[in-house]
Design an enzyme around this catalytic site. Structure first.
Site, short mmCIF file in Angstrom:
data_model
loop_
_atom_site.label_atom_id
_atom_site.label_comp_id
_atom_site.label_asym_id
_atom_site.label_seq_id
_atom_site.Cartn_x
_atom_site.Cartn_y
_atom_site.Cartn_z
N GLY A 277 2.41 1.81 11.79
CA GLY A 277 2.72 2.65 10.78
C GLY A 277 3.14 4.18 11.27
O GLY A 277 2.83 5.04 10.62
N LEU B 105 5.98 5.32 11.48
CA LEU B 105 6.86 6.15 10.88
C LEU B 105 6.54 6.82 9.36
O LEU B 105 7.52 7.46 8.82
CB LEU B 105 8.35 5.36 10.77
CG LEU B 105 9.01 4.78 12.17
CD1 LEU B 105 10.21 3.99 11.72
CD2 LEU B 105 9.35 5.79 12.94
N GLY B 106 5.19 6.61 9.35
CA GLY B 106 4.87 7.04 8.00
C GLY B 106 4.41 8.40 7.86
O GLY B 106 4.63 9.24 9.10
N GLN B 107 3.75 8.85 6.89
CA GLN B 107 3.50 10.47 6.77
C GLN B 107 2.61 10.86 7.75
O GLN B 107 2.73 11.88 8.71
CB GLN B 107 2.91 10.53 5.26
CG GLN B 107 2.49 12.15 5.09
CD GLN B 107 1.47 12.32 3.97
OE1 GLN B 107 1.04 11.38 3.27
NE2 GLN B 107 1.70 13.70 3.45
N TYR C 30 -5.55 -0.85 -4.11
CA TYR C 30 -5.61 -0.10 -2.91
C TYR C 30 -7.00 0.44 -2.73
O TYR C 30 -7.26 -0.12 -1.35
CB TYR C 30 -4.66 1.01 -3.19
CG TYR C 30 -4.82 2.18 -2.05
CD1 TYR C 30 -5.35 3.48 -1.83
CD2 TYR C 30 -4.17 2.07 -0.77
CE1 TYR C 30 -5.44 4.44 -1.14
CE2 TYR C 30 -4.10 2.82 0.10
CZ TYR C 30 -4.70 4.06 0.22
OH TYR C 30 -4.69 5.02 1.01
#
Ligand code: VAH
Length: 323
Positions: A13, A15-17, A148
Site C-alpha cells: 500500500g 502509494l496510499g495516504q 471495515y
C-alpha cells in the site's frame, strides 16, 4: 550485499495516504535501496517509483507476495494495503478479501520466510456502538457495525494468534483519522478533514459529509509516522499489547476544524450535508484512552489542532504555489 544490520523493508500500500509518507521516511532512515515499495496500482514515472525499488503487488496473491519477500531478502514488512471504511461499505466482500485474506497472506508469508517484524495498522473503527465511545479504553467491548471495523477486529485477533502460536513479532496501532497534505486519503470516513483543508487553500467553500457536531479522534501525519516507527523500535519485552495499541493525538468536531481553519483563512465557508458516512462516524469513539501506548513505548504526539492547522495550510499553500 546488504550491510550487516541494515533492515530490508517491504511496504504494501505504498502509494496510499500513509504508505507514501512512511516509504519516504523509511528510505530517508535506511537508504532508498533497502525499502521496496509495492502497490496493486502502477505508478507513473517520476514519482515514488523513481525514489527506489517498486513492485506491483496485490496482497491477495500469496505466491507473488512470497516471491517478492524472498527475492528482495525482506526482513521487515509494513502492511498498509487495505480498503477503508466508506469504500468498504460499497463492496463488503472485496473489503473482507483484501483486508483479512491480505493480512493473512502477509502473516503466513512472514512466518514461512523468517521475516523478523511486521507492522499492521488497526483502527479506532474496530470499536462500535457497544464500546464506551468517550475515552475509549484499550481493552473493552468490540462489536463494530462496519465491515471495515469487523476486518480490523479480525485482523487484531489474527496478529495475536501469529504472535502467540509462532512468536511472530507483529506490532500495530489503532489509528484515528489521519490528516495529511501529501497523497490524498483513500476513501475513508475521515476524509472530510483533509478535504476541508484542500478547499480552504483553493479558496473554495466546502460541504462536509458529516454534521458540524461530529467529533472524532484525529492524528496529523508526522505523528502517524512517528508512532509506527517508534513502536517498531521499542523493546519487545516492554510490550504487553504488541499490536492494536489505542492511539490518538486530538479530538475535535467538524465545526471546530472549520473554525481553526478560519483563524487563518477568514473567508473560508463550510456547510454540512451528512450522507451515509454519518452513521459510520456516529458508531466510532469520540475520544481515545491511549495510556497503554504512552506507558509501554513512550507515545507522545507533537501536534494539536492549532499546530496541525498552521502546518497543513502552510504545506498545502506552498504546494499550490509550485503546482
Ligand atoms: C477511515 N481513515 O476513515 C480511516 C480510519 C478511523 C478512520 O480508519 O476509514
Amino acid at each position: 550485499m546488504v550491510a550487516a544490520g541494515v533492515r530490508r523493508v517491504l511496504v504494501t500500500g505504498a502509494l496510499g495516504q500513509i504508505g507514501t509518507e512512511l516509504t519516504r521516511e523509511l528510505r530517508r532512515r535506511l537508504g532508498e535501496r533497502n525499502v521496496v515499495a509495492s502497490s496493486r496500482r502502477t505508478v507513473p514515472a517520476g514519482s515514488e517509483r523513481e525514489a527506489g525499488p517498486f513492485v506491483v503487488l496485490d496482497v491477495t496473491e500469496r505466491e507473488v507476495l512470497e516471491q517478492t519477500v524472498r527475492e528482495n531478502r525482506i526482513d521487515t514488512i509494513y502492511h498498509l494495503a487495505a480498503i477503508l471504511s466508506a469504500v468498504a461499505e460499497g463492496d463488503p466482500e472485496r473489503a473482507w478479501h483484501v483486508n483479512v485474506d491480505g493480512l493473512g497472506n502477509v502473516l503466513e508469508t512472514a512466518r514461512r520466510c523468517g521475516v523478523e517484524q511486521v507492522f499492521w495498522p488497526s483502527s479506532i473503527a474496530a470499536f462500535g456502538p457497544g464500546s464506551p465511545l468517550e475515552h475509549t479504553p484499550q481493552d473493552t467491548v468490540m462489536r463494530p457495525s462496519t465491515i471495515y471495523g469487523v476486518s480490523k477486529v479480525t485482523g487484531e485477533l489474527l496478529c495475536d494468534y501469529y504472535h502467540r502460536r509462532y512468536g511472530l513479532d507483529v506490532r500495530g496501532v489503532r489509528y484515528p483519522g489521519v490528516i495529511s497534505s501529501g497523497a490524498p486519503p483513500g476513501g475513508g470516513t475521515t476524509d472530510y478533514a483533509v478535504e476541508m483543508f484542500q478547499a480552504a487553500v483553493a479558496g473554495r467553500p466546502y460541504t462536509s459529509f458529516v454534521s458540524a457536531a461530529t467529533v472524532l479522534p484525529m492524528i496529523y501525519m508526522p505523528d502517524c509516522i512517528k508512532a509506527a516507527l517508534d513502536l517498531m523500535e521499542a523493546d519487545l519485552a516492554q510490550l504487553t499489547h504488541h499490536n492494536a495499541f489505542n492511539l490518538a493525538a486530538m479530538s475535535f468536531s467538524a465545526a471546530e476544524l472549520a473554525a481553526a481553519i478560519r483563524a487563518h483563512a477568514p473567508d473560508f465557508h463550510c456547510d454540512y450535508d451528512p450522507d451515509y458516512r454519518q452513521a459510520i462516524a456516529d458508531s466510532w469513539p469520540r475520544s481515545i484512552d491511549d495510556a497503554a501506548a504512552r506507558r509501554e513505548w513512550g507515545w507522545s504526539p507533537a501536534y494539536d489542532l492549532p499546530a496541525m492547522t498552521r502546518d497543513m495550510l502552510a504545506r498545502l499553500g506552498a504546494a499550490r504555489r509550485t503546482s
